[in-house]
Design a protein around this motif. Structure first.
Motif, PDB file in Angstrom:
ATOM      1  N   SER A   1       0.597  -1.780  -0.435  1.00 58.86           N
ATOM      2  CA  SER A   1      -0.131  -0.253   0.077  1.00 58.86           C
ATOM      3  C   SER A   1       0.460   1.089   0.283  1.00 58.86           C
ATOM      4  N   ALA A   2       0.404   2.059  -0.777  1.00 60.83           N
ATOM      5  CA  ALA A   2       1.004   3.321  -1.112  1.00 60.83           C
ATOM      6  C   ALA A   2       1.278   4.195   0.346  1.00 60.83           C
ATOM      7  N   THR A   3       0.244   4.128   1.057  1.00 56.68           N
ATOM      8  CA  THR A   3      -0.318   4.539   2.297  1.00 56.68           C
ATOM      9  C   THR A   3       0.588   4.444   3.491  1.00 56.68           C
ATOM     10  N   TYR A   4       0.625   2.964   3.665  1.00 56.95           N
ATOM     11  CA  TYR A   4       1.455   2.476   4.287  1.00 56.95           C
ATOM     12  C   TYR A   4       3.024   2.920   4.135  1.00 56.95           C
ATOM     13  N   ILE A   5       3.162   3.299   3.261  1.00 58.69           N
ATOM     14  CA  ILE A   5       4.616   3.546   2.357  1.00 58.69           C
ATOM     15  C   ILE A   5       4.503   5.086   2.985  1.00 58.69           C
ATOM     16  N   ARG A   6       3.625   5.759   2.605  1.00 64.20           N
ATOM     17  CA  ARG A   6       3.885   7.314   3.182  1.00 64.20           C
ATOM     18  C   ARG A   6       4.465   7.167   4.207  1.00 64.20           C
ATOM     19  N   ASN A   7       2.968   6.314   5.260  1.00 65.21           N
ATOM     20  CA  ASN A   7       3.213   6.488   6.744  1.00 65.21           C
ATOM     21  C   ASN A   7       4.737   5.890   7.657  1.00 65.21           C
ATOM     22  N   THR A   8       4.603   4.912   6.685  1.00 65.53           N
ATOM     23  CA  THR A   8       6.317   5.023   7.513  1.00 65.53           C
ATOM     24  C   THR A   8       7.629   5.402   6.846  1.00 65.53           C
ATOM     25  N   ILE A   9       7.352   6.696   6.048  1.00 69.37           N
ATOM     26  CA  ILE A   9       8.497   7.966   5.939  1.00 69.37           C
ATOM     27  C   ILE A   9       8.203   8.742   7.261  1.00 69.37           C
ATOM     28  N   LYS A  10       6.897   8.996   7.273  1.00 66.01           N
ATOM     29  CA  LYS A  10       6.105  10.117   7.791  1.00 66.01           C
ATOM     30  C   LYS A  10       7.155   9.797   9.369  1.00 66.01           C
ATOM     31  N   ASP A  11       7.542   8.217   9.558  1.00 65.32           N
ATOM     32  CA  ASP A  11       7.126   7.778  10.699  1.00 65.32           C
ATOM     33  C   ASP A  11       8.724   7.980  11.365  1.00 65.32           C
ATOM     34  N   GLY A  12       9.459   7.908  10.359  1.00 64.91           N
ATOM     35  CA  GLY A  12      11.048   8.083   9.725  1.00 64.91           C
ATOM     36  C   GLY A  12      11.886   6.104   9.457  1.00 64.91           C
ATOM     37  N   ASN A  13      10.571   5.337   9.035  1.00 65.94           N
ATOM     38  CA  ASN A  13      10.709   4.266   9.302  1.00 65.94           C
ATOM     39  C   ASN A  13      11.588   4.039   8.045  1.00 65.94           C
ATOM     40  N   SER A  14      12.164   2.622   7.520  1.00 64.89           N
ATOM     41  CA  SER A  14      12.831   2.063   6.657  1.00 64.89           C
ATOM     42  C   SER A  14      11.730   1.741   5.474  1.00 64.89           C
ATOM     43  N   VAL A  15      11.773   2.099   4.684  1.00 65.95           N
ATOM     44  CA  VAL A  15      11.344   1.242   3.048  1.00 65.95           C
ATOM     45  C   VAL A  15      11.403   0.676   2.297  1.00 65.95           C
TER      46      VAL A  15
END
Length: 190
Positions: A157-171
């Motif tokens: 999910s692109a939403t999951y990826i955006r949220n992961t980036i926002k949280d400073g975690n690895s994609v």
């Protein structure tokens, strides 16, 4: 040439998009797949969309080394919101030498009757449909213009990826390295 049109916001493009596009380009009768970057899908909120030029550039970076895949900004010049039927008509008029098919997920096939002039799309274009996890059965599966294809069941999910980036975690492995670098360099989604 027979070209598959893969529409999306690609916000951001991820490994699921790339795998599906490559499967369609290599394992069907399509000669190429064009990613059509949509400025705004009328059925989705535009709240989390980054600028269309950034999304276009990320797709370009993701596919730069695959000659079977291209990116298009054709919808950037069309009236908004962009409806698939209008873009398909425009593309067919602009490139009459090509035959076009629309690539969609099985989840979109379920929603397809809600699309503007969906009956006209079915009349003039083939739909190349890839499977999606946990989606309802569509009556359109047996329509003569609909072709179902085997492809990996991607649930990225692109939403999951955006949220992961926002949280400073690895994609890492969810998006191509060049796309990840572009996102960090331009401070997108943070």
């Amino acid at each position: 040439m027979k070209i598959g049109l893969f529409f999306g916001s690609f916000n951001p493009i991820h490994i699921g998009h790339l795998i599906i596009a490559n499967v369609m380009a290599k394992n069907t009768d399509l000669d190429k797949v064009w990613f059509i970057v949509s400025p705004h899908n009328p059925l989705k909120s535009s709240k989390s969309l980054i600028h269309e030029f950034d999304r276009y550039e990320m797709v370009r970076l993701a596919i730069h080394d695959n000659l079977d895949l291209e990116v298009s900004d054709i919808e950037f010049q069309l009236p908004r919101p962009s409806y698939t039927v209008d873009t398909l008509t425009y593309i067919q008029e602009k490139y009459p030498e090509h035959e076009f098919a629309l690539i969609i997920g099985e989840d979109n096939l379920v929603q397809f009757p809600r699309w503007k002039n969906h009956d006209k799309i079915l009349e003039y274009f083939k739909l190349y449909v890839y499977p999606r996890p946990r989606c309802s059965e569509s009556e359109l599966k047996s329509h003569p213009s609909v072709k179902m294809y085997e492809a990996p069941m991607m649930d990225v999910s692109a939403t999951y990826i955006r949220n992961t980036i926002k949280d400073g975690n690895s994609v890492r492995y969810l998006i191509p390295t060049e796309v990840e670098e572009y996102i960090h360099r331009n401070k997108l989604y943070s």
